[in-house]
Design a protein around this motif. Sequence first.
Motif, PDB file in Angstrom:
ATOM      1  N   GLY A 133       0.839  -1.203   0.000  1.00 37.36           N
ATOM      2  CA  GLY A 133       0.000   0.000   0.000  1.00 37.36           C
ATOM      3  C   GLY A 133       0.864   1.239   0.000  1.00 37.36           C
ATOM      4  O   GLY A 133       1.980   1.224   0.532  1.00 37.36           O
ATOM      5  N   VAL A 134       0.349   2.309  -0.631  1.00 35.39           N
ATOM      6  CA  VAL A 134       1.109   3.561  -0.709  1.00 35.39           C
ATOM      7  C   VAL A 134       0.216   4.708  -0.251  1.00 35.39           C
ATOM      8  O   VAL A 134      -0.910   4.851  -0.747  1.00 35.39           O
ATOM      9  N   ILE A 135       0.688   5.487   0.707  1.00 34.02           N
ATOM     10  CA  ILE A 135      -0.002   6.739   1.002  1.00 34.02           C
ATOM     11  C   ILE A 135       1.004   7.884   0.902  1.00 34.02           C
ATOM     12  O   ILE A 135       2.206   7.679   1.105  1.00 34.02           O
ATOM     13  N   VAL A 136       0.487   9.042   0.577  1.00 33.45           N
ATOM     14  CA  VAL A 136       1.362  10.213   0.442  1.00 33.45           C
ATOM     15  C   VAL A 136       0.935  11.217   1.503  1.00 33.45           C
ATOM     16  O   VAL A 136      -0.247  11.569   1.607  1.00 33.45           O
ATOM     17  N   GLN A 137       1.901  11.626   2.300  1.00 28.52           N
ATOM     18  CA  GLN A 137       1.602  12.567   3.374  1.00 28.52           C
ATOM     19  C   GLN A 137       1.208  13.933   2.793  1.00 28.52           C
ATOM     20  O   GLN A 137       1.916  14.488   1.961  1.00 28.52           O
TER      21      GLN A 137
ATOM     22  N   ASP B   9      -3.728   1.978  -3.505  1.00 27.08           N
ATOM     23  CA  ASP B   9      -4.249   3.275  -3.042  1.00 27.08           C
ATOM     24  C   ASP B   9      -5.158   3.063  -1.829  1.00 27.08           C
ATOM     25  O   ASP B   9      -6.383   3.177  -1.904  1.00 27.08           O
ATOM     26  N   ILE B  10      -4.553   2.772  -0.682  1.00 32.72           N
ATOM     27  CA  ILE B  10      -5.352   2.342   0.467  1.00 32.72           C
ATOM     28  C   ILE B  10      -6.114   3.480   1.144  1.00 32.72           C
ATOM     29  O   ILE B  10      -6.947   3.240   2.004  1.00 32.72           O
ATOM     30  N   ASP B  11      -5.832   4.731   0.740  1.00 33.25           N
ATOM     31  CA  ASP B  11      -6.646   5.831   1.278  1.00 33.25           C
ATOM     32  C   ASP B  11      -7.644   6.334   0.235  1.00 33.25           C
ATOM     33  O   ASP B  11      -8.214   7.422   0.388  1.00 33.25           O
ATOM     34  N   GLY B  12      -7.869   5.541  -0.788  1.00 24.45           N
ATOM     35  CA  GLY B  12      -8.956   5.806  -1.744  1.00 24.45           C
ATOM     36  C   GLY B  12      -8.941   7.176  -2.386  1.00 24.45           C
ATOM     37  O   GLY B  12      -9.999   7.768  -2.595  1.00 24.45           O
ATOM     38  N   ILE B  13      -7.745   7.685  -2.751  1.00 20.47           N
ATOM     39  CA  ILE B  13      -7.730   9.030  -3.338  1.00 20.47           C
ATOM     40  C   ILE B  13      -7.640   9.017  -4.863  1.00 20.47           C
ATOM     41  O   ILE B  13      -7.884  10.027  -5.507  1.00 20.47           O
TER      42      ILE B  13
ATOM     43  N   ALA C  22      -5.481  -4.780   0.629  1.00 18.67           N
ATOM     44  CA  ALA C  22      -4.663  -4.558  -0.575  1.00 18.67           C
ATOM     45  C   ALA C  22      -3.612  -5.658  -0.692  1.00 18.67           C
ATOM     46  O   ALA C  22      -3.387  -6.201  -1.779  1.00 18.67           O
ATOM     47  N   ALA C  23      -2.989  -5.988   0.431  1.00 17.08           N
ATOM     48  CA  ALA C  23      -1.938  -7.008   0.428  1.00 17.08           C
ATOM     49  C   ALA C  23      -2.522  -8.360   0.002  1.00 17.08           C
ATOM     50  O   ALA C  23      -1.944  -9.065  -0.834  1.00 17.08           O
ATOM     51  N   GLU C  24      -3.670  -8.718   0.565  1.00 20.96           N
ATOM     52  CA  GLU C  24      -4.286 -10.009   0.234  1.00 20.96           C
ATOM     53  C   GLU C  24      -4.686 -10.069  -1.238  1.00 20.96           C
ATOM     54  O   GLU C  24      -4.464 -11.069  -1.914  1.00 20.96           O
TER      55      GLU C  24
END
Length: 308
Positions: free
Chosen positions: A97-101, A122-126, A280-282
């Motif tokens: 998973g990737v999130i951007v601060q 995109d685990i924060d759904g943006i 996401a990993a699964e």
Amino acid sequence: MADGGARRLEGAPIADEIRTAVAEDVASFTTANGRPPVLAVVIVGRDAPSTVYLERILKGCAKVGIEAAFVELEGEATEAAVVDTIRTLNADPAVDGVIVQMPLPPTIRLSAVIDAIDPAKDIDGIHPLNAGLLRLGYDGFLPATAHAAVEILRRSGIEIAGRDAVVIGRSAVVGMPAAFLLVREDATVTVCHSRTRDLAGHVRRADIVVVAAGRPGLVTGAMLKPGAVVVDVGINLVDGKIVGDVDYDSAVSVASAITPVPGGVGPLTNALLLTHLIRAAERQAEARPRHAAPSSAANTTASSRGDR
Ligand code: NAD
């Protein structure tokens, strides 16, 4: 019951429940894949508030066995460098998973960064793909804060179907996704925003009020219908204290239930982000070719954990 009538909807006990379930899924994933799930957090220049936020993510991941990798770029990094970094993480099978601060430096276009994220990570759904999936009622990744605002109602046993809900705020990451989620739960939803003419009039008709405006004290008890349920998403720093968008002291005697700030939606947001990561990993592990037939026992879907 507490605080002169309204039930206080605390996020922490629900977050603990969620984390316990995630930790089990993480353990199964780790056994099946020979490595823990990995969250990459892209950071472009650090400041004090973001350091606090990042420490919270790190702690949350550690509690459930997820590995968090911070990928730090200098504050002067170019848009191309940030996009390249995200593409490298997209291509790395060891990153789930990737999130951007946020916020990003003003020289970097948010849209360029969002578009670069692989929707599967995109685990924060943006990413627009995940926003579109939500809009159409498919099972994509949800923005964690909007997810938390609705999940706290569901998990607290608040009836949503058929009720009139008002969402204050129409941002792509909080207000709009919260509104779509409430529609999905069969509420009748009105979205209010900075150009709404009679905010108090809309709020007064609502059984459920979700406030995500970033304006301290925007909603007061006098605006609420008696017995309304109030979800305060706002996070504002006032005189050195964190407060929400709702004037808690006046709202608490009119509402039937209310989320505190801090301690309501916030803790749930962090826990739900972890459910998105393991999901996401699964999913990516399932999609990869395998040498041996995998056991499907570990593939508890996130929706059975209330992740939807
Ligand atoms: P934003 O600034 O992008 O959007 C604010 C929205 O509120 C806009 O749509 C605007 O039209 C509306 N608005 C502003 N003033 C208004 C007014 N007077 N009347 C009616 N509507 C008004 O903010 P955002 O990113 O959506 O965040 C909203 C709030 O949620 C902020 O306080 C933010 O700090 C908080 N937040 C909380 C979490 C959490 O985990 N709890 C996470 C992210 C953001």
